[in-house]
Design an enzyme around this catalytic site. Structure first.
Site, short mmCIF file in Angstrom:
data_model
loop_
_atom_site.label_atom_id
_atom_site.label_comp_id
_atom_site.label_asym_id
_atom_site.label_seq_id
_atom_site.Cartn_x
_atom_site.Cartn_y
_atom_site.Cartn_z
N ILE A 163 0.86 -1.18 0.00
CA ILE A 163 0.00 0.00 0.00
C ILE A 163 0.90 1.23 0.00
O ILE A 163 2.06 1.16 0.41
CB ILE A 163 -0.99 0.02 1.20
CG1 ILE A 163 -0.26 -0.07 2.53
CG2 ILE A 163 -2.02 -1.07 1.07
CD1 ILE A 163 -1.19 -0.02 3.74
N ASP A 164 0.37 2.32 -0.49
CA ASP A 164 1.17 3.53 -0.68
C ASP A 164 1.74 4.05 0.64
O ASP A 164 1.18 3.80 1.72
CB ASP A 164 0.33 4.64 -1.32
CG ASP A 164 -0.14 4.28 -2.71
OD1 ASP A 164 0.49 3.42 -3.35
OD2 ASP A 164 -1.16 4.86 -3.15
#
Length: 356
Positions: A163-164
């Protein structure tokens, strides 16, 4: 069309001094592509690649078009399949173990569930070689000997997904090859349950909907992604969303990913005119909906200070356990910055009628 993971991109190697090769680029040329020298074509498509390196790779038969080596002056045509090989193993990035706090939600012999805080980079890469989640995992899963030395590879655990940096929420980490293979297949088959909460700009006419648009590298700005509804570029991407709470100018929604892709929710929401609140990459870090009044502008600035990142949280993660074959699911509560900005919006809406 396959893209190189941006976190692992480097200059193309010329292949000298190595017997084992690794596939680094695999591209299907788009239907509308005009004839273009392959060295120029790859410079535009592979971030960090230099023309000199590409030409060296061609000279060493490391660039194949339709399974045959080509010279650097070869002109690509629509439908060509381009494969570039390298002698550098993309998975063998050196990792320095670092002692850092990890929010471990669950752990057994096969896997770990991590609740990642916003701002934490998942994997070492260009500009982020230390202080990442992988550095912390290398320490946590290591022993006294491995903690005091640079690890030439990541042997004991695997990142099944990412995930970012500025997205908070749940990640699953595989601790064995068997778990890695099994979980990776579940993600590939789109059977993993993933639910995100997002605060986005604007109101929705409907209570729920589905966004279908391919997501791929932006044609001009290669570090960001873009949506391509015609499906001729990028990878298939499907996001289902449901309205949870309306604040007139912004909306809290739940997103369920049917597919997974880099920046998928952020790109899809921008595509339909609802960029994530304070998303500085996709246009959400300015006033998209609202009034011209100075008090409103100040309110938005105050909200941006409360949540100084895009408002996206990976809330739910569910899958079949690779050993027990039983379904398991995990929930992550909203972090304080997200909760606080929602409370600000609730108070703002309650105190004022809708301003036109």
């Amino acid at each position: 069309m396959a893209e190189v993971l941006p976190e692992l991109e480097d200059e193309l190697d010329n292949g000298e001094g190595s017997e084992e090769l690794y596939e680094r680029v695999n591209i299907q040329v788009d239907k509308g592509q005009e004839p273009l020298r392959i060295d120029k074509f790859l410079m535009n498509r592979v971030e960090g690649a230099t023309r000199n390196k590409i030409q060296q790779a061609c000279e060493n038969s490391m660039v194949l078009v339709n399974e045959k080596p080509v010279k650097s002056n070869y002109k690509v045509k629509p439908g060509d399949r381009i494969i570039v090989y390298s002698s550098k193993n993309p998975e063998s990035l050196e990792v320095l173990p670092e002692d850092m706090p990890l929010d471990i939600v669950y752990e057994d012999d096969d896997l770990m569930i991590i609740n990642k805080h916003a701002g934490l980079v998942v994997h070492p890469g260009c500009g982020n070689y230390t202080g990442t989640l992988v550095n912390g995992l290398a320490w946590y899963l290591g022993d006294e000997n491995s903690r005091t030395a640079v690890i030439p590879e990541i042997p004991r655990f695997g990142l099944v997904h990412r995930i970012d940096k500025n997205t908070s929420g749940l990640l699953v980490i595989a601790k064995s090859d068997k778990a890695m293979t099994d979980l990776a297949k579940q993600f590939f088959d789109h059977t993993v349950q993933r639910r995100y909460l997002a605060l986005v700009w604007g109101d929705f006419e409907e209570d729920e909907g589905t966004i279908v648009a391919h997501v791929g590298r932006h044609q001009r700005f290669r570090k960001i992604m873009d949506a391509y509804p015609d499906g001729e570029y990028g990878k298939e991407a499907i996001t289902h969303y449901k309205v949870l709470e309306r604040f007139n100018y912004v909306t809290l929604i739940a997103c369920r990913l049917e597919t997974g892709g880099t920046h998928q929710i952020r790109v899809h929401m921008q595509h339909i005119g609802h960029p994530l609140f304070n998303d500085d990459t996709y246009g959400g870090n300015r006033i998209v909906k609202g009034t011209i009044f100075a008090k409103y502008k100040q309110f938005i600035e105050n909200c941006f200070e409360v949540i100084p990142r895009h408002a996206l949280h990976a809330q739910t993660l569910g899958f079949i356990h690779p050993r027990t074959r039983q379904p398991i699911q995990f929930e992550s509560p909203l972090p304080d910055d997200f909760k606080n900005v929602l409370e600000k919006w609730r108070r703002y809406v309650a105190a004022r009628p809708l301003e036109e």
